[in-house]
Write an enzyme that holds these catalytic residues in place. Structure first.
Site, PDB file in Angstrom:
ATOM      1  N   TRP A  15     -32.432  53.611  44.494  1.00 29.12           N
ATOM      2  CA  TRP A  15     -33.196  53.622  45.731  1.00 29.12           C
ATOM      3  C   TRP A  15     -34.189  54.780  45.590  1.00 29.12           C
ATOM      4  CZ3 TRP A  15     -33.870  50.413  49.603  1.00 29.12           C
ATOM      5  CH2 TRP A  15     -34.458  50.872  50.773  1.00 29.12           C
ATOM      6  N   HIS A  55     -23.639  53.565  57.083  1.00 22.16           N
ATOM      7  CA  HIS A  55     -24.909  53.605  56.350  1.00 22.16           C
ATOM      8  C   HIS A  55     -26.080  53.249  57.274  1.00 22.16           C
ATOM      9  CE1 HIS A  55     -27.555  53.409  52.897  1.00 22.16           C
ATOM     10  NE2 HIS A  55     -27.884  52.163  53.178  1.00 22.16           N
TER      11      HIS A  55
END
Length: 116
Positions: A15, A55
């Site tokens: 990411w 998350h």
């Protein structure tokens, strides 16, 4: 049981902004240590992983609070193709009304990829 995890490699994509995957040597028998070890460093968002509700939500359950049995058991695998990086709703339109408790989407992503 089928393991669907993917191998992590030094060129594995992350990411954007996350710590890259790397393995650093630790103890070595050849250098007089009693064992061989290594140190792993990476982001929790690297490779095959589960995103806990936390998350996406500050009040969501953290991964250690989610029962493992949620991720093990009968499932249905559906092959879908992304369009512009997204799975179109139409790709799931033909699913039967009754499904097993887990749905896995096989997107055709190659086993070794270099771009996130």
């Amino acid at each position: 049981m089928i393991d669907i995890s993917r191998q992590l490699t030094p060129s594995h994509p992350n990411w954007p902004g996350d710590a890259p995957f790397r393995v650093k040597p630790g103890a070595r028998i050849a250098q007089g240590d009693s064992v061989n070890t290594g140190e792993l460093c990476t982001s929790t968002h690297t490779g095959t992983h589960v995103d806990a509700p936390w998350h996406y939500s500050e009040t969501g359950a953290r991964l250690e609070e989610v029962e493992l049995n949620r991720y093990v058991g009968r499932c249905r695998v559906v092959t879908v193709r992304a369009e512009g990086g997204l799975i179109p709703a139409a790709a799931l339109a033909g699913l039967p009304k009754r499904l097993p408790p887990r749905l896995l989407l096989h997107t055709g992503q190659p086993a070794h990829w270099t771009e996130f």
